[in-house]
Design a protein around this motif. Structure first.
Motif, PDB file in Angstrom:
ATOM      1  N   UNK A 149      44.084  29.888  41.072  1.00 11.90           N
ATOM      2  CA  UNK A 149      45.194  28.937  41.159  1.00 11.90           C
ATOM      3  C   UNK A 149      44.844  27.751  42.051  1.00 11.90           C
ATOM      4  N   UNK A 150      44.217  28.038  43.194  1.00 11.85           N
ATOM      5  CA  UNK A 150      43.824  26.977  44.119  1.00 11.85           C
ATOM      6  C   UNK A 150      42.446  27.293  44.680  1.00 11.85           C
ATOM      7  N   UNK A 151      41.671  26.235  44.938  1.00  8.50           N
ATOM      8  CA  UNK A 151      40.361  26.404  45.558  1.00  8.50           C
ATOM      9  C   UNK A 151      39.997  25.115  46.285  1.00  8.50           C
ATOM     10  N   UNK A 152      40.244  25.094  47.599  1.00  8.22           N
ATOM     11  CA  UNK A 152      39.953  23.929  48.426  1.00  8.22           C
ATOM     12  C   UNK A 152      39.029  24.347  49.563  1.00  8.22           C
TER      13      UNK A 152
ATOM     14  N   UNK B  25      34.546  32.647  45.121  1.00  8.67           N
ATOM     15  CA  UNK B  25      34.258  31.322  45.653  1.00  8.67           C
ATOM     16  C   UNK B  25      33.949  30.289  44.573  1.00  8.67           C
ATOM     17  N   UNK B  26      33.734  30.733  43.344  1.00  7.47           N
ATOM     18  CA  UNK B  26      33.454  29.796  42.259  1.00  7.47           C
ATOM     19  C   UNK B  26      34.763  29.352  41.609  1.00  7.47           C
ATOM     20  N   UNK B  27      35.018  28.044  41.534  1.00  7.94           N
ATOM     21  CA  UNK B  27      36.269  27.554  40.932  1.00  7.94           C
ATOM     22  C   UNK B  27      36.331  27.835  39.434  1.00  7.94           C
ATOM     23  N   UNK B  28      37.549  27.994  38.932  1.00  6.53           N
ATOM     24  CA  UNK B  28      37.788  28.204  37.509  1.00  6.53           C
ATOM     25  C   UNK B  28      38.896  27.257  37.052  1.00  6.53           C
ATOM     26  N   UNK B  29      38.963  26.942  35.760  1.00  8.28           N
ATOM     27  CA  UNK B  29      40.020  26.046  35.261  1.00  8.28           C
ATOM     28  C   UNK B  29      41.410  26.616  35.548  1.00  8.28           C
ATOM     29  N   UNK B  30      42.338  25.746  35.880  1.00  6.69           N
ATOM     30  CA  UNK B  30      43.701  26.171  36.189  1.00  6.69           C
ATOM     31  C   UNK B  30      44.461  26.454  34.897  1.00  6.69           C
ATOM     32  N   UNK B  31      45.104  27.619  34.831  1.00 12.37           N
ATOM     33  CA  UNK B  31      45.870  28.036  33.654  1.00 12.37           C
ATOM     34  C   UNK B  31      47.353  28.056  34.023  1.00 12.37           C
ATOM     35  N   UNK B  32      48.046  26.994  33.686  1.00 11.43           N
ATOM     36  CA  UNK B  32      49.440  26.830  34.101  1.00 11.43           C
ATOM     37  C   UNK B  32      50.343  27.921  33.539  1.00 11.43           C
ATOM     38  N   UNK B  33      50.195  28.246  32.259  1.00 11.94           N
ATOM     39  CA  UNK B  33      51.066  29.247  31.634  1.00 11.94           C
ATOM     40  C   UNK B  33      50.855  30.632  32.246  1.00 11.94           C
ATOM     41  N   UNK B  34      49.617  30.929  32.632  1.00  8.38           N
ATOM     42  CA  UNK B  34      49.335  32.218  33.267  1.00  8.38           C
ATOM     43  C   UNK B  34      50.081  32.334  34.588  1.00  8.38           C
ATOM     44  N   UNK B  35      49.955  31.325  35.427  1.00  6.15           N
ATOM     45  CA  UNK B  35      50.534  31.406  36.766  1.00  6.15           C
ATOM     46  C   UNK B  35      52.056  31.302  36.752  1.00  6.15           C
ATOM     47  N   UNK B  36      52.604  30.751  35.699  1.00  3.98           N
ATOM     48  CA  UNK B  36      54.059  30.651  35.595  1.00  3.98           C
ATOM     49  C   UNK B  36      54.703  32.030  35.542  1.00  3.98           C
TER      50      UNK B  36
END
Length: 472
Positions: free
Chosen positions: A188-191, A434-445
């Motif tokens: 969801x987040x990776x900063x 630690x490796x970023x992945x594409x954000x999946x909006x419908x999943x996190x909803x």
């Protein structure tokens, strides 16, 4: 099976799950102590006879997504030492706060009635360890969960990762190194805005690779080292210190790994710990022992490869059910005790507290599964200005120099279906958080997560803003 094929299948599974759980009810509120009117942190909020649940944050607040098919089921809000609050899901009112009343059993009454039962803290803990094979899972399972990994100093966040994970465990009777693994499903987040002196990590990496124990960071020059090599070293160090495998397969997974070689909660537990019965509380209408953990004759050593992680004493609490001797909650701290560790900890971390662990368990089909994990440890970094002259302290800010890392995991689903487990095991697993992945909006909803406190949410928003500016 190739990773791309696995991701394709995983995407289809996520899509199907999203459709099936799209219709959900959001429950949210704040839980308070009736007597003190203070918010209750880490209270359990769950749907009875399911694995759907969450916990309250430092402000006593929670948010829980409940699928429509459970609308007639019972919502339970409970906390050790308090009477539980129960109400049908479809009758819960988000506009009214929840207040829990304290509930304590009589210790004298318990000890008088229980003539044949263990009466001391040491004996109760030993009985609980004897019952682990009965109380922990004895067959394979999957758990879905939410991970929040954060690194900060006392002023601001420097690193934040939020992920959905899957845990596989064949059972508590098997080796965790071979039969326990983790997959990162979504991010969801990776900063990452850490001001880490990468030469320290690079030096450790070279020592690990070449076994050159005399190598020192001060002898290295940054402009002679390729950036790719530094990145590789930092990633190696991140996994070594903060990788999920360490948390689940290491000694601090106290109950799951109690049968491993040199475990902390093994048959010689009393050489490293002493336990004192404090009182008997009530948890969800069941009596529960509250037992104090203290030091014993021997130091506690974690024997971490490449790191001096020894010379500790234990502090904390155990909460053990009176009827089954199942361990409900562990609050466990390792504090520097040997002279070497005291000097090391104070110099590197400005604290003697090196490891802080909280694990709560939930009962499902008569077995205890991990429900929530909190792990905090100081981090070896070298940032900010450190004065060499006692007269020049004005530019030295300890709040910026010393970092610590926190990993929180909330498990929200238990899967016991053998076919689903077997299918999952046939896929390729990746535990790299630690490796970023594409954000999946419908999943996190439609995914239950941990609610941060208001204070830390502001720090997260600040980190998000700084990360965006940094990238631009």
């Amino acid at each position: 099976m190739k990773l791309s094929h696995f991701k394709h299948i995983l995407g289809l599974v996520i899509l199907l799950v999203s459709f099936s759980t799209f219709s959900q009810t959001e429950l949210k509120n704040t839980v308070f102590d009736t007597e003190s009117f203070l918010p209750l942190e880490s209270a359990s909020v769950y749907v009875k006879n399911t694995t759907i649940g969450t916990i309250t944050n430092a402000d006593g607040k929670f948010v829980l997504l409940v699928p429509q098919k459970y609308q007639s089921d019972t919502l339970v809000i409970s906390s050790i030492g308090f009477k539980s609050y129960k109400i049908p899901v479809n009758e819960f009112d988000n506009t009214f706060d929840v207040y829990l009343e304290s509930d304590v059993a009589s210790l004298d009454e318990i000890l008088l009635v229980a003539e044949t039962r263990p009466k001391t803290g040491n004996d109760i803990v030993l009985r609980a360890l004897e019952r682990l094979s009965e109380n922990l899972p004895d067959s394979s399972y999957l758990q879905k969960g939410f991970l929040r990994h954060k690194e900060r100093n006392k002023k601001e966040f420097k690193w934040l990762i939020e992920s959905a994970i899957t845990l596989y465990d064949s059972s508590s009777a098997t080796s965790s190194e071979e039969y326990l693994k983790i997959n990162v499903d979504q991010v969801r987040k990776s900063y990452d805005l850490r001001d880490v002196d990468s030469l320290l990590a690079y030096t450790s990496y070279l020592k690990y690779q070449a076994r050159n124990v005399n190598l020192q960071a001060k002898n290295l020059k940054r402009d002679t080292i390729q950036t790719a090599s530094l990145v590789k070293a930092i990633k190696w160090n991140d996994n070594r210190v903060n990788g999920l495998q360490n948390l689940f397969q290491g000694k601090l997974n106290l109950l799951r790994n109690s049968s491993d070689s040199k475990a902390l909660f093994d048959e010689n537990i009393l050489e490293k710990h002493q336990f004192e019965l404090d009182t008997v509380l009530v948890d969800n209408d069941r009596k529960i022992y509250k037992i104090k953990i203290s030091e014993s004759s021997d130091f506690i050593n974690l024997n971490t490869k490449g790191i001096y992680n020894d010379g500790y004493k234990a502090e904390g609490w155990l909460y053990i059910y009176w009827d089954t001797y199942a361990i409900k909650k562990i609050e466990y701290q390792l504090v520097a005790a040997s002279d070497i560790q005291k000097n090391r900890s104070k110099s590197l971390f400005d604290t003697h507290l090196n490891h802080k662990l909280i694990i709560t368990y939930m009962e499902y089909e008569d077995k205890m599964y991990p429900n929530y994990i909190y792990y905090e440890t100081p981090k070896l970094v070298n940032v900010g200005y450190k004065p060499t002259d006692s007269k020049d302290e004005s530019n030295y800010d300890k709040d910026e120099r010393y970092y610590y890392t926190v990993q929180e995991i909330l498990f929200t689903e238990i899967i016991l279906d053998k076919e689903i487990i077997e299918e999952a095991l046939n896929q390729e697993w990746d535990s790299d958080i630690f490796s970023p992945k594409p954000y999946n909006k419908s999943f996190w909803k439609n995914y239950n997560t941990l609610l941060e406190s208001e204070e830390e949410e502001k720090l997260i928003q600040d980190l998000t803003k700084r990360s965006t500016l940094f990238k631009e």
